[in-house]
Motif scaffolding. Structure first.
Motif, PDB file in Angstrom:
ATOM      1  N   LEU A 160       0.843  -1.195   0.000  1.00  0.00           N
ATOM      2  CA  LEU A 160       0.000   0.000   0.000  1.00  0.00           C
ATOM      3  C   LEU A 160       0.875   1.241   0.000  1.00  0.00           C
ATOM      4  CD1 LEU A 160      -2.932   1.137   0.251  1.00  0.00           C
ATOM      5  CD2 LEU A 160      -2.590   1.110   2.736  1.00  0.00           C
ATOM      6  N   LEU A 161       0.635   2.131  -0.964  1.00  0.00           N
ATOM      7  CA  LEU A 161       1.364   3.394  -1.068  1.00  0.00           C
ATOM      8  C   LEU A 161       0.460   4.516  -0.578  1.00  0.00           C
ATOM      9  CD1 LEU A 161       2.825   2.986  -4.686  1.00  0.00           C
ATOM     10  CD2 LEU A 161       3.560   1.872  -2.572  1.00  0.00           C
ATOM     11  N   LEU A 162       0.930   5.279   0.396  1.00  0.00           N
ATOM     12  CA  LEU A 162       0.141   6.351   0.993  1.00  0.00           C
ATOM     13  C   LEU A 162       0.842   7.683   0.766  1.00  0.00           C
ATOM     14  CD1 LEU A 162      -0.469   4.414   4.274  1.00  0.00           C
ATOM     15  CD2 LEU A 162      -2.338   5.229   2.853  1.00  0.00           C
ATOM     16  N   LEU A 173      -6.936  13.218  14.688  1.00  0.00           N
ATOM     17  CA  LEU A 173      -7.221  12.386  13.520  1.00  0.00           C
ATOM     18  C   LEU A 173      -5.943  11.809  12.928  1.00  0.00           C
ATOM     19  CD1 LEU A 173      -9.985  14.542  11.789  1.00  0.00           C
ATOM     20  CD2 LEU A 173     -10.286  12.353  12.964  1.00  0.00           C
ATOM     21  N   VAL A 174      -4.856  12.569  12.995  1.00  0.00           N
ATOM     22  CA  VAL A 174      -3.564  12.060  12.527  1.00  0.00           C
ATOM     23  C   VAL A 174      -3.185  10.812  13.316  1.00  0.00           C
ATOM     24  CG1 VAL A 174      -1.089  12.534  12.355  1.00  0.00           C
ATOM     25  CG2 VAL A 174      -2.747  14.295  11.699  1.00  0.00           C
ATOM     26  N   ASP A 175      -3.398  10.845  14.625  1.00  0.00           N
ATOM     27  CA  ASP A 175      -3.107   9.675  15.450  1.00  0.00           C
ATOM     28  C   ASP A 175      -3.975   8.484  15.049  1.00  0.00           C
ATOM     29  OD1 ASP A 175      -1.131  10.870  16.941  1.00  0.00           O
ATOM     30  OD2 ASP A 175      -2.461  11.498  18.559  1.00  0.00           O
ATOM     31  N   GLN A 176      -5.236   8.732  14.717  1.00  0.00           N
ATOM     32  CA  GLN A 176      -6.113   7.650  14.282  1.00  0.00           C
ATOM     33  C   GLN A 176      -5.621   7.034  12.983  1.00  0.00           C
ATOM     34  OE1 GLN A 176     -10.153   9.031  14.029  1.00  0.00           O
ATOM     35  NE2 GLN A 176     -10.421   9.200  16.241  1.00  0.00           N
ATOM     36  N   ILE A 177      -5.274   7.886  12.019  1.00  0.00           N
ATOM     37  CA  ILE A 177      -4.782   7.394  10.731  1.00  0.00           C
ATOM     38  C   ILE A 177      -3.495   6.601  10.932  1.00  0.00           C
ATOM     39  CG2 ILE A 177      -3.859   8.081   8.487  1.00  0.00           C
ATOM     40  CD1 ILE A 177      -6.910   8.380   8.740  1.00  0.00           C
ATOM     41  N   LYS A 178      -2.629   7.087  11.796  1.00  0.00           N
ATOM     42  CA  LYS A 178      -1.382   6.372  12.102  1.00  0.00           C
ATOM     43  C   LYS A 178      -1.681   4.970  12.630  1.00  0.00           C
ATOM     44  CE  LYS A 178       0.762   7.314  15.918  1.00  0.00           C
ATOM     45  NZ  LYS A 178       1.569   7.998  16.963  1.00  0.00           N
ATOM     46  N   ASN A 179      -2.634   4.868  13.541  1.00  0.00           N
ATOM     47  CA  ASN A 179      -2.992   3.563  14.102  1.00  0.00           C
ATOM     48  C   ASN A 179      -3.605   2.647  13.049  1.00  0.00           C
ATOM     49  OD1 ASN A 179      -2.103   4.357  16.647  1.00  0.00           O
ATOM     50  ND2 ASN A 179      -4.112   5.100  17.282  1.00  0.00           N
ATOM     51  N   PHE A 180      -4.387   3.225  12.131  1.00  0.00           N
ATOM     52  CA  PHE A 180      -4.956   2.425  11.044  1.00  0.00           C
ATOM     53  C   PHE A 180      -3.847   1.843  10.172  1.00  0.00           C
ATOM     54  CE2 PHE A 180      -8.911   5.285  11.307  1.00  0.00           C
ATOM     55  CZ  PHE A 180      -9.571   4.391  12.126  1.00  0.00           C
ATOM     56  N   ILE A 181      -2.821   2.644   9.903  1.00  0.00           N
ATOM     57  CA  ILE A 181      -1.712   2.172   9.069  1.00  0.00           C
ATOM     58  C   ILE A 181      -0.999   1.002   9.738  1.00  0.00           C
ATOM     59  CG2 ILE A 181       0.531   2.803   8.070  1.00  0.00           C
ATOM     60  CD1 ILE A 181      -0.604   5.693   7.812  1.00  0.00           C
ATOM     61  N   VAL A 182      -0.793   1.114  11.039  1.00  0.00           N
ATOM     62  CA  VAL A 182      -0.155   0.030  11.786  1.00  0.00           C
ATOM     63  C   VAL A 182      -1.020  -1.234  11.731  1.00  0.00           C
ATOM     64  CG1 VAL A 182       0.553  -0.736  14.090  1.00  0.00           C
ATOM     65  CG2 VAL A 182       1.119   1.574  13.305  1.00  0.00           C
ATOM     66  N   ASP A 183      -2.317  -1.080  11.900  1.00  0.00           N
ATOM     67  CA  ASP A 183      -3.226  -2.232  11.847  1.00  0.00           C
ATOM     68  C   ASP A 183      -3.201  -2.899  10.471  1.00  0.00           C
ATOM     69  OD1 ASP A 183      -3.971  -1.822  14.466  1.00  0.00           O
ATOM     70  OD2 ASP A 183      -5.816  -0.734  13.971  1.00  0.00           O
ATOM     71  N   ASN A 199       7.484  13.257  12.312  1.00  0.00           N
ATOM     72  CA  ASN A 199       7.225  12.656  13.619  1.00  0.00           C
ATOM     73  C   ASN A 199       6.278  11.481  13.502  1.00  0.00           C
ATOM     74  OD1 ASN A 199       8.495  13.328  16.022  1.00  0.00           O
ATOM     75  ND2 ASN A 199       7.474  15.306  16.167  1.00  0.00           N
ATOM     76  N   MET A 200       5.179  11.686  12.808  1.00  0.00           N
ATOM     77  CA  MET A 200       4.188  10.628  12.643  1.00  0.00           C
ATOM     78  C   MET A 200       4.771   9.448  11.877  1.00  0.00           C
ATOM     79  SD  MET A 200       1.913   9.027  10.416  1.00  0.00           S
ATOM     80  CE  MET A 200       0.949   9.920   9.209  1.00  0.00           C
ATOM     81  N   ALA A 201       5.406   9.730  10.744  1.00  0.00           N
ATOM     82  CA  ALA A 201       5.909   8.654   9.889  1.00  0.00           C
ATOM     83  C   ALA A 201       6.992   7.828  10.576  1.00  0.00           C
ATOM     84  CB  ALA A 201       6.430   9.237   8.583  1.00  0.00           C
ATOM     85  N   LEU A 202       7.931   8.503  11.212  1.00  0.00           N
ATOM     86  CA  LEU A 202       9.046   7.786  11.829  1.00  0.00           C
ATOM     87  C   LEU A 202       8.638   7.056  13.101  1.00  0.00           C
ATOM     88  CD1 LEU A 202      11.933  10.370  11.300  1.00  0.00           C
ATOM     89  CD2 LEU A 202      11.515   8.250  10.029  1.00  0.00           C
ATOM     90  N   SER A 203       7.499   7.424  13.681  1.00  0.00           N
ATOM     91  CA  SER A 203       7.038   6.733  14.889  1.00  0.00           C
ATOM     92  C   SER A 203       6.527   5.328  14.594  1.00  0.00           C
ATOM     93  CB  SER A 203       5.939   7.551  15.579  1.00  0.00           C
ATOM     94  OG  SER A 203       4.733   7.537  14.828  1.00  0.00           O
ATOM     95  N   ILE A 204       6.222   5.031  13.328  1.00  0.00           N
ATOM     96  CA  ILE A 204       5.702   3.706  12.983  1.00  0.00           C
ATOM     97  C   ILE A 204       6.547   2.977  11.942  1.00  0.00           C
ATOM     98  CG2 ILE A 204       3.322   4.282  13.573  1.00  0.00           C
ATOM     99  CD1 ILE A 204       2.739   4.708  10.617  1.00  0.00           C
ATOM    100  N   ALA A 205       7.485   3.673  11.304  1.00  0.00           N
ATOM    101  CA  ALA A 205       8.297   3.061  10.243  1.00  0.00           C
ATOM    102  C   ALA A 205       9.426   2.224  10.831  1.00  0.00           C
ATOM    103  CB  ALA A 205       8.876   4.143   9.339  1.00  0.00           C
ATOM    104  N   ASN A 206       9.924   1.257  10.037  1.00  0.00           N
ATOM    105  CA  ASN A 206      11.117   0.528  10.446  1.00  0.00           C
ATOM    106  C   ASN A 206      12.363   1.005   9.706  1.00  0.00           C
ATOM    107  OD1 ASN A 206       9.362  -1.278   8.530  1.00  0.00           O
ATOM    108  ND2 ASN A 206      11.484  -1.847   8.081  1.00  0.00           N
ATOM    109  N   HIS A 207      12.159   1.888   8.702  1.00  0.00           N
ATOM    110  CA  HIS A 207      13.291   2.535   8.033  1.00  0.00           C
ATOM    111  C   HIS A 207      12.778   3.807   7.361  1.00  0.00           C
ATOM    112  CE1 HIS A 207      17.533   2.058   6.814  1.00  0.00           C
ATOM    113  NE2 HIS A 207      17.200   2.811   5.785  1.00  0.00           N
TER     114      HIS A 207
END
Length: 262
Positions: A160-162, A173-183, A199-207
């Protein structure tokens, strides 16, 4: 899985936008692609999904492969069939159609699974279910982003490309979208996340990769990028002491380019 090798893209035969970039998205990854406006992030996504011709763009060098198959010259519809889906910047829903009709359009390449996938989307985004018959243009910005992501999921993507999913949304809402991406990622979908919200992207990315003027100028783990002085200053708005700078004008643009591109 998804591999970009020495990719060069030109618009209108003269404008060099991507300058030989390379990176990979492996199975199970969340990869963050960061950069300011005009750095080439969206062009990367258009190159992958076969949408360069919308802007009269061409791949002039390099290769894009997905599961070891060259997709550089494939039609957009064939790329979707392979398992790549994109959520466009600005959501780009069909505002005059209902929520359900938007989702059905997203599932046209996986028509046998439409009912099952629609249940899956409504389970993931509970706010959309009760509004399935509502015209999509009347949804809030956050609901429209959920719909855009849900529509992409209707094609059963493996990757999936976002493109800027947090754009224009309130912090909650940004936090909600972040959690959806993780799910979504936990369900086995690899993610390439294009963002200015580092901040948002790097909090869930592995690289993470950082782009400037069509080049990848830095890549590292999120932990190391978040500690990097340049990243903190230019993408998190923090100086070396960890306090917010007064304004972006306090920093000389040429200094950044000299430091990163030297």
């Amino acid at each position: 899985m998804l591999k970009i090798e020495n990719l060069e893209v030109v618009y209108q035969d003269v404008i060099l936008v991507l300058r030989g970039i390379s990176f990979e998205v492996n199975q199970g990854d969340i990869i963050a692609l960061l950069g300011s406006n005009g750095s080439g992030k969206t062009t990367v996504l258009r190159s992958i999904t076969g949408l360069l011709d919308v802007q009269n763009g061409d791949i002039t060098k390099g290769k894009i492969s997905f599961n070891n198959e060259n997709i550089s010259d494939m039609k957009a519809s064939d790329i979707v069939d392979l398992g790549i889906a994109q959520v466009l910047e600005g959501r780009r829903i069909f505002s005059e159609l209902t929520v359900e009709e938007n989702l059905r359009l997203g599932g046209h390449t996986a028509s046998r699974d439409i009912k099952e996938n629609m249940v899956r989307v409504f389970d993931m985004f509970p706010l959309l279910g009760p509004r399935s018959k509502d015209v999509a243009g009347y949804l809030s910005g956050g609901e429209q982003q959920m719909l855009a992501i849900g529509r992409a999921l209707m094609s059963n993507p493996k990757c999936l490309l976002l493109d800027e999913p947090s754009l224009g949304l309130a912090p909650k809402l940004v936090d909600q979208i972040k959690n959806f991406i993780v799910d979504i990622n936990k369900q086995g979908v690899s993610v390439l996340l294009v963002e200015q919200n580092a901040n948002m992207a790097l909090s869930i990315a592995n690289h993470g990769y950082i782009m400037e003027t069509g080049n990848i100028v830095m890549d590292n783990t999120p932990e190391k990028l978040l500690k990097d002085e340049d990243v903190r200053e230019f993408y998190l708005g923090l100086n070396a002491e960890g306090t917010k700078r007064k304004s972006f004008r306090d920093v000389k643009h040429y200094k950044r380019k000299k430091r990163w591109l030297s």
